[in-house]
Design an enzyme around this catalytic site. Structure first.
Site, PDB file in Angstrom:
ATOM      1  N   GLU A   1      53.248 -62.115 -35.774  1.00  0.00           N
ATOM      2  CA  GLU A   1      52.169 -61.145 -36.283  1.00  0.00           C
ATOM      3  C   GLU A   1      52.201 -59.813 -35.501  1.00  0.00           C
ATOM      4  O   GLU A   1      51.926 -59.745 -34.607  1.00  0.00           O
ATOM      5  CB  GLU A   1      50.826 -61.789 -35.823  1.00  0.00           C
ATOM      6  CG  GLU A   1      50.652 -63.176 -36.561  1.00  0.00           C
ATOM      7  CD  GLU A   1      49.109 -63.612 -36.674  1.00  0.00           C
ATOM      8  OE1 GLU A   1      48.689 -63.627 -37.668  1.00  0.00           O
ATOM      9  OE2 GLU A   1      48.298 -63.324 -35.859  1.00  0.00           O
TER      10      GLU A   1
ATOM     11  N   TRP B   1      40.038 -67.951 -38.798  1.00  0.00           N
ATOM     12  CA  TRP B   1      38.769 -67.452 -39.270  1.00  0.00           C
ATOM     13  C   TRP B   1      38.549 -66.586 -38.180  1.00  0.00           C
ATOM     14  O   TRP B   1      37.306 -65.667 -38.062  1.00  0.00           O
ATOM     15  CB  TRP B   1      37.677 -68.510 -39.498  1.00  0.00           C
ATOM     16  CG  TRP B   1      37.826 -69.306 -40.464  1.00  0.00           C
ATOM     17  CD1 TRP B   1      38.576 -69.111 -41.489  1.00  0.00           C
ATOM     18  CD2 TRP B   1      36.855 -70.214 -40.909  1.00  0.00           C
ATOM     19  NE1 TRP B   1      38.478 -70.154 -42.458  1.00  0.00           N
ATOM     20  CE2 TRP B   1      37.318 -70.879 -42.058  1.00  0.00           C
ATOM     21  CE3 TRP B   1      35.998 -71.219 -40.354  1.00  0.00           C
ATOM     22  CZ2 TRP B   1      36.840 -72.032 -42.846  1.00  0.00           C
ATOM     23  CZ3 TRP B   1      35.201 -72.042 -40.920  1.00  0.00           C
ATOM     24  CH2 TRP B   1      35.716 -72.539 -42.253  1.00  0.00           C
TER      25      TRP B   1
ATOM     26  N   GLY C   1      43.976 -63.957 -41.555  1.00  0.00           N
ATOM     27  CA  GLY C   1      42.869 -63.684 -41.012  1.00  0.00           C
ATOM     28  C   GLY C   1      41.766 -63.146 -42.142  1.00  0.00           C
ATOM     29  O   GLY C   1      41.217 -64.279 -42.809  1.00  0.00           O
ATOM     30  N   GLY C   2      41.765 -61.830 -42.383  1.00  0.00           N
ATOM     31  CA  GLY C   2      40.652 -61.645 -43.377  1.00  0.00           C
ATOM     32  C   GLY C   2      40.640 -62.332 -44.705  1.00  0.00           C
ATOM     33  O   GLY C   2      39.525 -62.757 -45.158  1.00  0.00           O
TER      34      GLY C   2
ATOM     35  N   SER D   1      47.831 -58.785 -42.385  1.00  0.00           N
ATOM     36  CA  SER D   1      47.130 -58.242 -43.737  1.00  0.00           C
ATOM     37  C   SER D   1      47.853 -58.896 -44.789  1.00  0.00           C
ATOM     38  O   SER D   1      48.101 -58.300 -45.868  1.00  0.00           O
ATOM     39  CB  SER D   1      47.457 -56.836 -43.834  1.00  0.00           C
ATOM     40  OG  SER D   1      46.622 -55.936 -42.774  1.00  0.00           O
TER      41      SER D   1
HETATM   42  P1  13P Z   1      44.410 -60.489 -41.003  1.00  0.00           P
HETATM   43  O1  13P Z   1      45.257 -61.180 -41.975  1.00  0.00           O
HETATM   44  O2  13P Z   1      43.087 -59.888 -41.028  1.00  0.00           O
HETATM   45  O3  13P Z   1      45.262 -58.997 -40.848  1.00  0.00           O
HETATM   46  O4  13P Z   1      44.851 -61.076 -39.592  1.00  0.00           O
HETATM   47  C1  13P Z   1      45.955 -61.450 -39.250  1.00  0.00           C
HETATM   48  C2  13P Z   1      45.649 -62.549 -37.945  1.00  0.00           C
HETATM   49  O5  13P Z   1      45.838 -61.935 -37.052  1.00  0.00           O
HETATM   50  C3  13P Z   1      45.973 -63.852 -38.100  1.00  0.00           C
HETATM   51  O6  13P Z   1      45.939 -64.540 -36.916  1.00  0.00           O
END
Ligand code: 13P
Length: 251
Positions: A168, A10, A235-236, A214
């Protein structure tokens, strides 16, 4: 067989009441779903107790997004791994590129944090990944190998069994630009081989390795279909049950 994992990060989002709502909505969305993966919710320190309570009685795993290098004492503002474990959390995300970039976390710091986490019975989700310039220069494999060697390859075999790796690439985080499934598979295969070189094939085969950057409900099925991609760190798309559920169902 190694575990498939859909892990939410989050980051610094949601107030406590919003976080409780989100955890409850994820819990609700997962009810009755025939899941092939573990679900982890990585949440801010302030939310840990309440989110652990909100998912009580389910197998949803709660994780912190960081922990201190020291066990306890005069470290104003820090949160120890023992404190994290006492909330009901079972895991901690360490070495995220945002912590490396914005809070200058180096490998020495991470070695101490990982040791604290494992001493307190927490599973570690250890992040690694190159930035855009490093990828353009073709140095991504060297960068990732060094992050693993310097951050976690000091661990014993037994300790290493409590580690999940999350690859990542920094250029894919929050940018909407996902690594292709071929790029993800290529790197995760490399990471598995690197683990095999250090800990042997059996441990390498048992280690869950996730992709993050992403990742969403649309691209997850193709990414997760790759043999070395054991899931995602999200993340998002983890900030609503509606977006997170298709990722959980993508295996
Ligand atoms: P996003 O899914 O927002 O690109 O973030 C990835 C992330 O950093 C998860 O730790």
């Amino acid at each position: 067989m190694r575990k498939k994992i859909a892990a939410a990060n989050w980051k610094m989002n949601t107030t406590v009441p919003e976080g409780i709502e989100l955890a409850k909505s994820v819990r609700q969305a997962l009810e009755g779903v025939d899941r092939k993966c573990d679900v982890v919710l990585g949440v801010p320190f302030t939310h840990l107790c309440a989110v652990a309570e909100a998912v009580k009685g389910t197998d949803i795993i709660v994780a912190a997004e960081n922990c201190a290098t020291e066990p306890k004492g005069a470290y104003t503002g820090e949160v120890s791994a023992a404190m994290v474990a006492s909330t009901g959390a079972k895991a901690v995300i360490l070495g995220h590129s945002e912590r490396r970039q914005y809070y200058s976390e180096d490998s020495e710091t991470l070695v101490a944090k990982v040791a604290q986490a494992l001493d307190n019975g927490l599973q570690v989700i250890f992040c690694c990944g190159e930035d855009l310039e490093e990828r353009k220069d073709g140095r991504q494999f060297d960068v990732v190998r060094k992050e693993l060697e310097d951050g976690i390859f000091n661990l014993s075999e037994d300790e290493f069994r409590s580690v999940v790796i999350a690859y990542e690439p920094i250029w894919a985080i929050g940018t909407g630009e996902t690594a292709t499934s071929e790029q993800a598979e290529e790197m995760l295969k490399y990471i598995r081989q690197t683990i095999a070189d250090r800990y042997g094939k059996e441990i390498a085969e048992e280690t869950s390795i996730l992709y993050g950057g992403s990742c969403n409900g649309k691209n997850a099925p193709e990414l997760f279909a790759k043999p070395n991609v054991d899931g995602g760190l999200i993340g998002g798309a983890s900030l609503s049950a509606e977006k997170f559920l298709p990722i959980v169902e993508a295996f």
